[in-house]
Design a protein around this motif. Structure first.
Motif, PDB file in Angstrom:
ATOM      1  N   HIS A  65     -31.595 -35.528  18.463  1.00 51.23           N
ATOM      2  CA  HIS A  65     -32.485 -35.048  17.600  1.00 51.23           C
ATOM      3  C   HIS A  65     -32.697 -36.225  16.382  1.00 51.23           C
ATOM      4  CE1 HIS A  65     -34.541 -32.395  14.651  1.00 51.23           C
ATOM      5  NE2 HIS A  65     -33.794 -32.714  13.593  1.00 51.23           N
ATOM      6  N   GLY A  66     -31.186 -36.723  16.622  1.00 54.80           N
ATOM      7  CA  GLY A  66     -30.825 -37.520  15.354  1.00 54.80           C
ATOM      8  C   GLY A  66     -31.565 -39.006  15.476  1.00 54.80           C
ATOM      9  N   MET A  67     -31.227 -39.663  16.923  1.00 56.42           N
ATOM     10  CA  MET A  67     -31.989 -40.595  17.193  1.00 56.42           C
ATOM     11  C   MET A  67     -32.814 -39.975  17.383  1.00 56.42           C
ATOM     12  SD  MET A  67     -30.008 -41.746  20.634  1.00 56.42           S
ATOM     13  CE  MET A  67     -29.412 -40.265  21.566  1.00 56.42           C
TER      14      MET A  67
ATOM     15  N   SER B  17     -38.673 -44.455  11.467  1.00 58.36           N
ATOM     16  CA  SER B  17     -38.927 -45.144  11.124  1.00 58.36           C
ATOM     17  C   SER B  17     -40.214 -46.349  11.857  1.00 58.36           C
ATOM     18  CB  SER B  17     -38.275 -46.674  11.869  1.00 58.36           C
ATOM     19  OG  SER B  17     -38.698 -46.613  13.231  1.00 58.36           O
ATOM     20  N   THR B  18     -40.928 -45.206  12.763  1.00 58.05           N
ATOM     21  CA  THR B  18     -42.277 -45.762  13.016  1.00 58.05           C
ATOM     22  C   THR B  18     -43.445 -45.119  11.709  1.00 58.05           C
ATOM     23  OG1 THR B  18     -41.663 -44.745  15.592  1.00 58.05           O
ATOM     24  CG2 THR B  18     -43.794 -45.065  14.736  1.00 58.05           C
ATOM     25  N   LEU B  19     -43.379 -43.902  11.040  1.00 58.80           N
ATOM     26  CA  LEU B  19     -43.613 -43.776  10.595  1.00 58.80           C
ATOM     27  C   LEU B  19     -43.553 -44.044   8.806  1.00 58.80           C
ATOM     28  CD1 LEU B  19     -44.096 -39.866  11.610  1.00 58.80           C
ATOM     29  CD2 LEU B  19     -46.097 -41.889  11.997  1.00 58.80           C
ATOM     30  N   GLY B  20     -42.534 -45.424   9.143  1.00 63.14           N
ATOM     31  CA  GLY B  20     -42.440 -45.510   7.688  1.00 63.14           C
ATOM     32  C   GLY B  20     -41.703 -45.348   6.444  1.00 63.14           C
ATOM     33  N   LYS B  21     -40.951 -44.456   6.710  1.00 62.67           N
ATOM     34  CA  LYS B  21     -40.015 -43.142   6.244  1.00 62.67           C
ATOM     35  C   LYS B  21     -38.357 -42.957   6.180  1.00 62.67           C
ATOM     36  CE  LYS B  21     -43.565 -39.419   6.256  1.00 62.67           C
ATOM     37  NZ  LYS B  21     -44.008 -39.392   5.293  1.00 62.67           N
ATOM     38  N   LYS B  22     -37.735 -42.532   5.224  1.00 63.00           N
ATOM     39  CA  LYS B  22     -36.334 -42.837   5.173  1.00 63.00           C
ATOM     40  C   LYS B  22     -35.161 -41.783   4.733  1.00 63.00           C
ATOM     41  CE  LYS B  22     -37.016 -47.374   2.225  1.00 63.00           C
ATOM     42  NZ  LYS B  22     -36.215 -47.380   0.583  1.00 63.00           N
ATOM     43  N   GLY B  23     -34.706 -41.962   6.099  1.00 66.46           N
ATOM     44  CA  GLY B  23     -33.805 -40.524   5.921  1.00 66.46           C
ATOM     45  C   GLY B  23     -32.688 -40.958   6.232  1.00 66.46           C
ATOM     46  N   VAL B  24     -31.423 -40.157   6.160  1.00 68.08           N
ATOM     47  CA  VAL B  24     -30.338 -40.101   6.567  1.00 68.08           C
ATOM     48  C   VAL B  24     -29.904 -39.106   7.573  1.00 68.08           C
ATOM     49  CG1 VAL B  24     -28.160 -39.522   5.568  1.00 68.08           C
ATOM     50  CG2 VAL B  24     -29.704 -40.458   4.122  1.00 68.08           C
ATOM     51  N   VAL B  25     -29.244 -39.422   8.889  1.00 74.27           N
ATOM     52  CA  VAL B  25     -28.468 -38.535   9.353  1.00 74.27           C
ATOM     53  C   VAL B  25     -27.330 -38.266   9.659  1.00 74.27           C
ATOM     54  CG1 VAL B  25     -28.614 -38.317  12.174  1.00 74.27           C
ATOM     55  CG2 VAL B  25     -30.065 -39.507  11.213  1.00 74.27           C
ATOM     56  N   PHE B  26     -26.367 -36.484   9.839  1.00 77.42           N
ATOM     57  CA  PHE B  26     -25.642 -36.191   9.712  1.00 77.42           C
ATOM     58  C   PHE B  26     -24.977 -35.722  11.300  1.00 77.42           C
ATOM     59  CE2 PHE B  26     -25.966 -35.852   5.484  1.00 77.42           C
ATOM     60  CZ  PHE B  26     -25.094 -35.459   4.781  1.00 77.42           C
ATOM     61  N   VAL B  27     -23.648 -36.322  11.488  1.00 76.66           N
ATOM     62  CA  VAL B  27     -23.373 -35.925  12.975  1.00 76.66           C
ATOM     63  C   VAL B  27     -22.510 -35.662  13.408  1.00 76.66           C
ATOM     64  CG1 VAL B  27     -25.106 -37.467  14.337  1.00 76.66           C
ATOM     65  CG2 VAL B  27     -22.919 -38.581  13.213  1.00 76.66           C
ATOM     66  N   PRO B  28     -22.064 -34.210  13.677  1.00 77.82           N
ATOM     67  CA  PRO B  28     -20.025 -33.654  14.234  1.00 77.82           C
ATOM     68  C   PRO B  28     -19.553 -35.217  14.398  1.00 77.82           C
ATOM     69  CG  PRO B  28     -21.259 -32.616  15.462  1.00 77.82           C
ATOM     70  CD  PRO B  28     -22.245 -33.892  14.755  1.00 77.82           C
TER      71      PRO B  28
ATOM     72  N   ASN C  19     -21.042 -37.715  20.857  1.00 82.79           N
ATOM     73  CA  ASN C  19     -20.701 -38.367  21.844  1.00 82.79           C
ATOM     74  C   ASN C  19     -21.005 -39.932  21.989  1.00 82.79           C
ATOM     75  OD1 ASN C  19     -22.030 -39.863  24.347  1.00 82.79           O
ATOM     76  ND2 ASN C  19     -22.297 -38.012  25.142  1.00 82.79           N
ATOM     77  N   PRO C  20     -19.635 -40.520  22.263  1.00 82.22           N
ATOM     78  CA  PRO C  20     -20.019 -41.828  21.901  1.00 82.22           C
ATOM     79  C   PRO C  20     -20.829 -42.851  22.316  1.00 82.22           C
ATOM     80  CG  PRO C  20     -18.301 -40.948  22.624  1.00 82.22           C
ATOM     81  CD  PRO C  20     -18.568 -39.906  22.944  1.00 82.22           C
ATOM     82  N   ALA C  21     -21.757 -42.450  23.033  1.00 81.40           N
ATOM     83  CA  ALA C  21     -22.642 -42.889  23.899  1.00 81.40           C
ATOM     84  C   ALA C  21     -24.229 -42.587  22.752  1.00 81.40           C
ATOM     85  CB  ALA C  21     -23.457 -43.162  24.993  1.00 81.40           C
ATOM     86  N   LYS C  22     -23.842 -41.667  22.127  1.00 78.23           N
ATOM     87  CA  LYS C  22     -25.461 -41.297  21.545  1.00 78.23           C
ATOM     88  C   LYS C  22     -25.253 -41.977  19.906  1.00 78.23           C
ATOM     89  CE  LYS C  22     -26.980 -37.084  23.955  1.00 78.23           C
ATOM     90  NZ  LYS C  22     -26.293 -35.413  24.260  1.00 78.23           N
ATOM     91  N   GLU C  23     -24.504 -41.637  19.493  1.00 79.40           N
ATOM     92  CA  GLU C  23     -23.635 -42.315  18.300  1.00 79.40           C
ATOM     93  C   GLU C  23     -23.738 -43.450  18.238  1.00 79.40           C
ATOM     94  OE1 GLU C  23     -19.436 -43.402  15.439  1.00 79.40           O
ATOM     95  OE2 GLU C  23     -19.641 -42.635  17.231  1.00 79.40           O
ATOM     96  N   SER C  24     -23.595 -44.223  19.103  1.00 82.74           N
ATOM     97  CA  SER C  24     -23.847 -45.573  19.428  1.00 82.74           C
ATOM     98  C   SER C  24     -25.653 -46.239  19.794  1.00 82.74           C
ATOM     99  CB  SER C  24     -23.417 -46.723  20.619  1.00 82.74           C
ATOM    100  OG  SER C  24     -23.753 -47.851  20.856  1.00 82.74           O
TER     101      SER C  24
ATOM    102  N   GLU D 139     -27.892 -47.614  16.441  1.00 81.17           N
ATOM    103  CA  GLU D 139     -29.103 -48.962  16.962  1.00 81.17           C
ATOM    104  C   GLU D 139     -30.641 -49.146  15.817  1.00 81.17           C
ATOM    105  OE1 GLU D 139     -29.723 -49.495  21.168  1.00 81.17           O
ATOM    106  OE2 GLU D 139     -27.901 -50.242  21.100  1.00 81.17           O
ATOM    107  N   TYR D 140     -30.984 -47.948  15.192  1.00 83.75           N
ATOM    108  CA  TYR D 140     -31.974 -47.408  15.004  1.00 83.75           C
ATOM    109  C   TYR D 140     -31.866 -47.867  13.477  1.00 83.75           C
ATOM    110  CZ  TYR D 140     -33.691 -45.128  18.618  1.00 83.75           C
ATOM    111  OH  TYR D 140     -34.029 -44.815  19.761  1.00 83.75           O
ATOM    112  N   GLY D 141     -30.794 -48.299  12.815  1.00 78.98           N
ATOM    113  CA  GLY D 141     -30.333 -48.781  11.057  1.00 78.98           C
ATOM    114  C   GLY D 141     -30.444 -47.760  10.558  1.00 78.98           C
TER     115      GLY D 141
END
Length: 326
Positions: free
Chosen positions: A85-87, A94-105, A109-114, A118-120
């Motif tokens: 959901h975070g990705m 980013s596509t719609l030109g909006k800003k945000g923050v993503v919280f994760v536990p 999962n390391p692969a998902k965090e990595s 990448e989306y900055g």
């Protein structure tokens, strides 16, 4: 509450969401699985949301939520996610030109965090369970006057996820059953609501890992329950359910049966997708396929769709799944 009227309204909103998000998401393939069909005597179709943008169905809900947001075009957003959901939110923002923050536990999962990094987008870690992470994210949103985007406890998210059903209706004329993995319930709430209006005879099967059957137990109890979720390959569907989520009452209406599967069954299903279709899927996708295999004899001669919901799998889990073949 008139449940029939509510489900009809959800169906209509899903059709609207389909046209809204169509320019931004893939119409993913619906593939007939010859090996799985031959082995089970069932006409098996795989809905490859594993090939959706960001490797998960989640982009559907995220785009629908942001595209339907009209209160403040300059609003900043906060969300919480185990990764997918975070990705999805990061891509939509980013596509719609909006800003945000993503919280994760902290257990993300390391692969998902990595992939997420990448989306900055700004990433914050909090809590060892998705419910704790979601609570912190909501508090942060209020404190900073930002809009919160729930992974599943939001009707706009549910409408977006339900657009999968619109594609299924277009691609296959008759469907006897749809197997859907259940975590917070947004995906199956959307798909189930669509079919309860479009094709009432289509059976909606909720699939869960034995190590985290929270939604099934909540539906049985008639209210959201808190229970410990054990470690599972299906990390995308693990954890608790936010109090007040609309998904529980919807699931009470639209889910016809529940199936739970073991970690071994999940791993074996993931391995079969890799061996027979040469595709990598994550644990949550393995849950739906494993659930089908567990009760396939009941569907002989029927058309069955299995939603392979994502492909974001860590290398450690991929190595583990491959090791099952030895």
């Amino acid at each position: 509450m008139e449940r029939t009227m509510n489900i009809q309204d959800i169906h209509s909103s899903i059709k609207q969401a389909y046209h809204r998000i169509k320019p931004y998401v893939y119409h993913t393939p619906l593939v007939h699985s010859l090996p799985f069909s031959n082995n089970t005597k069932v006409n098996v179709y795989l809905k490859l949301e594993s090939e959706q943008k960001t490797g998960s169905f989640k982009v559907r809900g995220s785009f629908n939520k942001l595209l339907g947001e009209t209160s403040d075009l300059n609003h900043e957003y906060v969300t919480a996610s185990t990764g997918n959901h975070g990705m999805a939110c990061a891509l939509a923002l980013s596509t719609l030109g909006k800003k945000g923050v993503v919280f994760v536990p902290i257990t993300v999962n390391p692969a998902k965090e990595s992939s997420l990094r990448e989306y900055g987008i700004e990433l914050r870690k909090y809590g060892d369970d998705c419910v704790k992470t979601e609570r912190e994210a909501r508090q942060y949103a209020v404190a900073n006057e930002m809009a919160y985007i729930s992974p599943y406890a939001d009707m706009q998210i549910i409408y977006g996820q339900g657009t999968i059903a619109e594609e299924l209706a277009q691609d296959l004329s008759h469907i006897d059953a749809v197997f859907v993995t259940v975590g917070g319930g947004g995906l199956i709430s959307g798909i189930g609501s669509y079919f309860k209006v479009f094709s009432k005879e289509t059976e909606i099967v909720g699939c869960l890992p034995e190590n985290s059957p929270v939604m099934m137990e909540s539906v049985k109890s008639g209210h959201i329950i808190e229970m410990e979720s054990l470690e599972t390959l299906s990390d995308a569907s693990a954890g608790g359910i936010e109090q007040g989520s609309p998904t529980v009452p919807i699931c009470q209406v639209v889910v016809d049966r529940w199936v739970t599967v073991s970690e071994e069954e999940i791993a074996n299903a993931m391995l079969l997708v890799l061996e027979k279709h040469h595709k990598v899927v994550e644990g949550a996708a393995g849950v739906a396929l494993a659930s089908f295999f567990k009760c396939s004899k009941e569907y002989e001669g029927k058309n069955v769709v299995i939603v392979l919901c994502g492909s974001n799998l860590s290398m450690d889990n991929l190595k583990f799944v491959i090791s099952k073949s030895k």
